[in-house]
Design a protein around this motif. Structure first.
Motif, PDB file in Angstrom:
ATOM      1  N   SER A  37       0.820  -1.218   0.000  1.00 47.48           N
ATOM      2  CA  SER A  37       0.000   0.000   0.000  1.00 47.48           C
ATOM      3  C   SER A  37       0.849   1.260   0.000  1.00 47.48           C
ATOM      4  O   SER A  37       0.357   2.350  -0.287  1.00 47.48           O
ATOM      5  N   ARG A  39       2.044   2.440   2.778  1.00 51.51           N
ATOM      6  CA  ARG A  39       1.868   3.097   4.084  1.00 51.51           C
ATOM      7  C   ARG A  39       3.153   3.137   4.904  1.00 51.51           C
ATOM      8  O   ARG A  39       3.464   4.148   5.518  1.00 51.51           O
ATOM      9  N   ASN A  61       2.637   3.932  -7.338  1.00 52.02           N
ATOM     10  CA  ASN A  61       1.239   3.478  -7.287  1.00 52.02           C
ATOM     11  C   ASN A  61       0.644   3.525  -5.883  1.00 52.02           C
ATOM     12  O   ASN A  61       0.029   2.558  -5.430  1.00 52.02           O
ATOM     13  N   ILE A  62       0.849   4.628  -5.197  1.00 54.79           N
ATOM     14  CA  ILE A  62       0.289   4.783  -3.850  1.00 54.79           C
ATOM     15  C   ILE A  62      -1.009   5.583  -3.934  1.00 54.79           C
ATOM     16  O   ILE A  62      -1.072   6.606  -4.617  1.00 54.79           O
ATOM     17  N   ASP A  63      -2.009   5.101  -3.245  1.00 56.26           N
ATOM     18  CA  ASP A  63      -3.308   5.747  -3.180  1.00 56.26           C
ATOM     19  C   ASP A  63      -3.183   7.187  -2.660  1.00 56.26           C
ATOM     20  O   ASP A  63      -2.418   7.445  -1.723  1.00 56.26           O
ATOM     21  N   GLY A  64      -3.951   8.086  -3.239  1.00 58.54           N
ATOM     22  CA  GLY A  64      -3.928   9.480  -2.810  1.00 58.54           C
ATOM     23  C   GLY A  64      -4.194   9.659  -1.326  1.00 58.54           C
ATOM     24  O   GLY A  64      -3.606  10.525  -0.671  1.00 58.54           O
ATOM     25  N   GLU A 196      -1.664  -3.502   3.733  1.00 60.80           N
ATOM     26  CA  GLU A 196      -2.874  -2.679   3.865  1.00 60.80           C
ATOM     27  C   GLU A 196      -3.188  -2.284   5.299  1.00 60.80           C
ATOM     28  O   GLU A 196      -4.026  -1.438   5.549  1.00 60.80           O
TER      29      GLU A 196
END
Ligand code: CTP
Ligand code: CA
Length: 239
Positions: A37, A39, A61-64, A196
């Protein structure tokens, strides 16, 4: 400890962190990826900035929502990449000015040999599942170690599926030797642990293979414990 951190034990230190997971295209609509993720790497970037470091975060490719933790941080410069080739072509220049390099990114080990420039369609080969031919990606961490600057501290990560703690440390020590890093952070992963999640459990091995940090907690707490080990490697003058 908190007193040490508020003193800013990384003031003026340039830190490069890679985070997230690289993705390899199959065709314009599909990719091979992994479950990282980002994180833990983002938490390391945020923690380093809070301790005074100038940070470059190479985010794959890290989530906003995950990146929000550093998006307004003046001390963190964000660069985004997608594939392993993109990470490889940006990381070396970024490492050039860095005193500390932390490779938290999960790098795809293989890419697809021939990326289709059109979507692979079932209609084109009815009833026949395609076979993907893979080729190995370069080992970015090994090449960073090969090009290491004087005094540079290089940290790797290893997420391992293991049966017990002994196997985790054994695999960690072998990987440490293969990579030639100064510190290797190892953690156990599985279908339901490590990815995650908001927490992590990590062991940090030094170049001799000794466990210098054993910690479990939020990814931010793990980040600070790892940075304590990095600071110890830096041998900075006491201020
Ligand atoms: N790494 C890298 N380039 C690669 C693969 C891995 O820089 N092509 C880095 C990762 O960012 C991580 C470290 O190497 O810091 C260990 O990654 P890992 O996947 O655990 O190691 P591998 O050598 O790929 O071994 P494995 O077969 O266990 O995946
Ligand atoms: Ca790998």
């Amino acid at each position: 400890d908190t007193a040490k951190r508020s003193r800013g034990d990384l003031v003026g230190v340039r830190v490069l962190v890679t985070a997230g997971g690289t993705r390899e295209p199959i065709d314009p609509v599909r990719f091979l990826g992994n479950r990282s993720s980002g994180r833990q790497g983002v938490a390391i970037a945020a923690a380093a900035a809070d301790r005074g470091a100038e940070v470059v975060l190479l985010a794959a490719n890290i989530d906003g929502a995950v990146l929000e933790a550093v998006s307004s941080d003046q001390a963190v410069r964000l660069v985004t990449v997608g594939t392993t080739a993109e990470l490889d072509s940006t990381v070396h220049a970024a490492a050039r000015g860095a005193r500390v390099v932390i490779m938290a990114a999960a790098v795809a080990d293989y890419r697809v040999a021939e990326v289709a420039d059109q979507k692979i369609r079932k209609e084109d080969s009815p009833g026949a599942a395609p076979t993907l031919t893979l080729v190995e990606n370069p080992d970015i961490l090994v090449s960073l170690v090969r090009d290491r600057q004087d005094d540079q501290v290089i940290v790797g990560f290893a997420a391992e599926t293991v049966d017990d703690e002994d196997e985790l440390l054994e695999r960690g020590r072998r990987k440490l030797a293969r990579k030639g890093v100064d510190l290797l952070a190892v953690n156990a992963v599985g279908w339901s642990e490590g990815f995650e999640s908001e927490t992590n459990e990590v062991r940090v091995l030094d170049a001799e293979g000794d466990v210098v940090v054993a910690t479990a907690g939020t990814k931010r707490a793990v980040a600070d414990a790892l940075l304590d080990a990095v600071v110890a490697e830096l041998n900075l003058p006491e201020s």
